[in-house]
Scaffold this motif. Structure first.
Motif, short mmCIF file in Angstrom:
data_model
loop_
_atom_site.label_atom_id
_atom_site.label_comp_id
_atom_site.label_asym_id
_atom_site.label_seq_id
_atom_site.Cartn_x
_atom_site.Cartn_y
_atom_site.Cartn_z
N LEU A 1 0.68 -1.14 0.61
CA LEU A 1 -0.07 -0.02 -0.26
C LEU A 1 0.64 1.47 -0.27
CD1 LEU A 1 -2.63 -0.95 2.72
CD2 LEU A 1 -2.68 -1.59 0.59
N GLU A 2 1.47 2.18 -0.65
CA GLU A 2 2.24 2.26 -1.34
C GLU A 2 2.02 4.04 -0.85
OE1 GLU A 2 4.61 4.95 -4.75
OE2 GLU A 2 2.61 3.61 -5.89
N GLU A 3 0.85 4.14 -0.98
CA GLU A 3 0.07 5.22 0.55
C GLU A 3 0.75 5.42 1.32
OE1 GLU A 3 -3.30 2.63 0.06
OE2 GLU A 3 -2.19 3.65 -1.66
N CYS B 1 10.58 -3.59 6.49
CA CYS B 1 10.55 -4.31 6.20
C CYS B 1 11.93 -5.46 4.97
CB CYS B 1 9.57 -4.58 4.82
SG CYS B 1 9.34 -3.15 3.37
N VAL B 2 12.67 -4.79 4.28
CA VAL B 2 13.60 -5.05 3.56
C VAL B 2 14.58 -6.87 3.84
CG1 VAL B 2 15.67 -5.00 1.49
CG2 VAL B 2 13.61 -3.02 1.54
N PRO B 3 14.73 -6.13 5.25
CA PRO B 3 15.59 -7.47 6.06
C PRO B 3 15.24 -9.19 5.99
CG PRO B 3 15.72 -6.14 7.13
CD PRO B 3 15.27 -5.29 6.25
N TYR B 4 13.83 -8.44 6.78
CA TYR B 4 12.65 -9.85 7.88
C TYR B 4 12.96 -10.86 5.87
CZ TYR B 4 12.91 -7.66 11.68
OH TYR B 4 13.18 -7.18 13.11
N CYS B 5 12.33 -10.42 4.51
CA CYS B 5 12.18 -10.92 3.36
C CYS B 5 12.92 -12.18 3.61
CB CYS B 5 12.20 -9.85 1.82
SG CYS B 5 11.16 -11.26 0.62
N PRO B 6 13.11 -13.06 3.70
CA PRO B 6 13.83 -14.43 4.01
C PRO B 6 14.05 -14.62 2.13
CG PRO B 6 11.60 -15.55 4.02
CD PRO B 6 11.18 -13.87 3.81
N ASP B 7 13.41 -14.46 0.88
CA ASP B 7 13.54 -14.04 0.16
C ASP B 7 13.97 -13.37 -0.92
OD1 ASP B 7 13.15 -17.23 -0.60
OD2 ASP B 7 11.34 -16.13 -0.16
N SER B 8 14.24 -12.42 -0.30
CA SER B 8 14.99 -11.06 -1.14
C SER B 8 13.76 -10.64 -2.07
CB SER B 8 15.96 -11.05 -1.86
OG SER B 8 17.04 -11.21 -0.45
N CYS B 9 12.59 -10.54 -1.92
CA CYS B 9 11.63 -10.22 -2.91
C CYS B 9 10.72 -8.50 -3.08
CB CYS B 9 10.35 -10.86 -2.63
SG CYS B 9 10.69 -12.52 -2.72
N ILE B 10 10.97 -7.92 -1.76
CA ILE B 10 11.16 -6.07 -1.20
C ILE B 10 12.37 -5.83 -2.67
CG2 ILE B 10 10.60 -4.29 -0.40
CD1 ILE B 10 10.17 -7.22 2.13
N VAL B 11 11.86 -5.43 -3.63
CA VAL B 11 13.23 -4.03 -4.45
C VAL B 11 12.56 -3.20 -3.41
CG1 VAL B 11 13.05 -4.10 -6.71
CG2 VAL B 11 12.29 -5.60 -5.87
N VAL B 12 14.51 -2.62 -3.89
CA VAL B 12 14.85 -1.28 -3.50
C VAL B 12 15.44 -0.33 -4.17
CG1 VAL B 12 16.13 0.19 -1.75
CG2 VAL B 12 15.03 -1.55 -1.00
N CYS C 1 6.52 -4.39 8.55
CA CYS C 1 6.10 -3.22 8.39
C CYS C 1 5.34 -2.62 9.93
CB CYS C 1 5.01 -3.08 7.52
SG CYS C 1 4.35 -1.41 7.18
N PRO C 2 6.00 -1.95 10.20
CA PRO C 2 5.26 -0.62 11.40
C PRO C 2 3.84 -0.57 11.44
CG PRO C 2 7.49 0.43 11.52
CD PRO C 2 7.11 -0.70 10.57
N PHE C 3 4.07 0.31 10.09
CA PHE C 3 2.47 1.43 9.12
C PHE C 3 1.95 0.68 8.46
CE2 PHE C 3 7.60 3.12 9.55
CZ PHE C 3 6.88 4.37 10.45
N HIS C 4 2.08 -0.98 8.90
CA HIS C 4 0.81 -1.17 7.80
C HIS C 4 0.26 -1.11 6.76
CE1 HIS C 4 -0.09 -2.36 12.06
NE2 HIS C 4 -0.46 -1.01 12.50
#
Length: 100
Positions: free
Chosen positions: A45-47, A55-66, A89-92
């Motif tokens: 939810l980009e907004e 969230c990035v370091p928690y993804c076990p498959d490195s699926c969150i693109v930065v 994600c603390p911001f939901h």
């Protein structure tokens, strides 16, 4: 044995297989679309996202693109839908939806 020989398909000759089908070289999941068997899908939810990147370091498959210090859409080819990113994600800004 090369990585190509480790990928078994219909054209692989039996002579190219290793004993016990052991793999002697490191591999990568980038060669395989492991997200195909996902039953739940994370939705970004980009907004709501502050681009904190927690969230990035928690993804076990490195699926969150930065890219350029900003979080982008998920790499759904490799995301298995574990939901760990939702909890991180603390911001939901990530929710899970049923299905692909």
């Amino acid at each position: 044995m090369s990585l190509k020989a480790a990928q078994i398909n219909e054209k692989t000759r039996w002579q190219d297989l290793t004993e016990g089908l052991q793999i002697y070289e490191p591999g990568t999941s980038k060669l395989f679309h492991t997200g195909e068997w996902r039953s739940d899908t994370p939705v970004w939810l980009e907004e709501k996202c502050t681009h904190c990147l927690l969230c990035v370091p928690y993804c076990p498959d490195s699926c969150i693109v930065v890219q350029d210090g900003k979080r982008k859409e998920f790499d759904y080819d490799h995301c298995k839908g574990c939901g760990i990113c939702v909890k991180a994600c603390p911001f939901h800004a990530i929710e899970m939806k049923e299905g692909k």
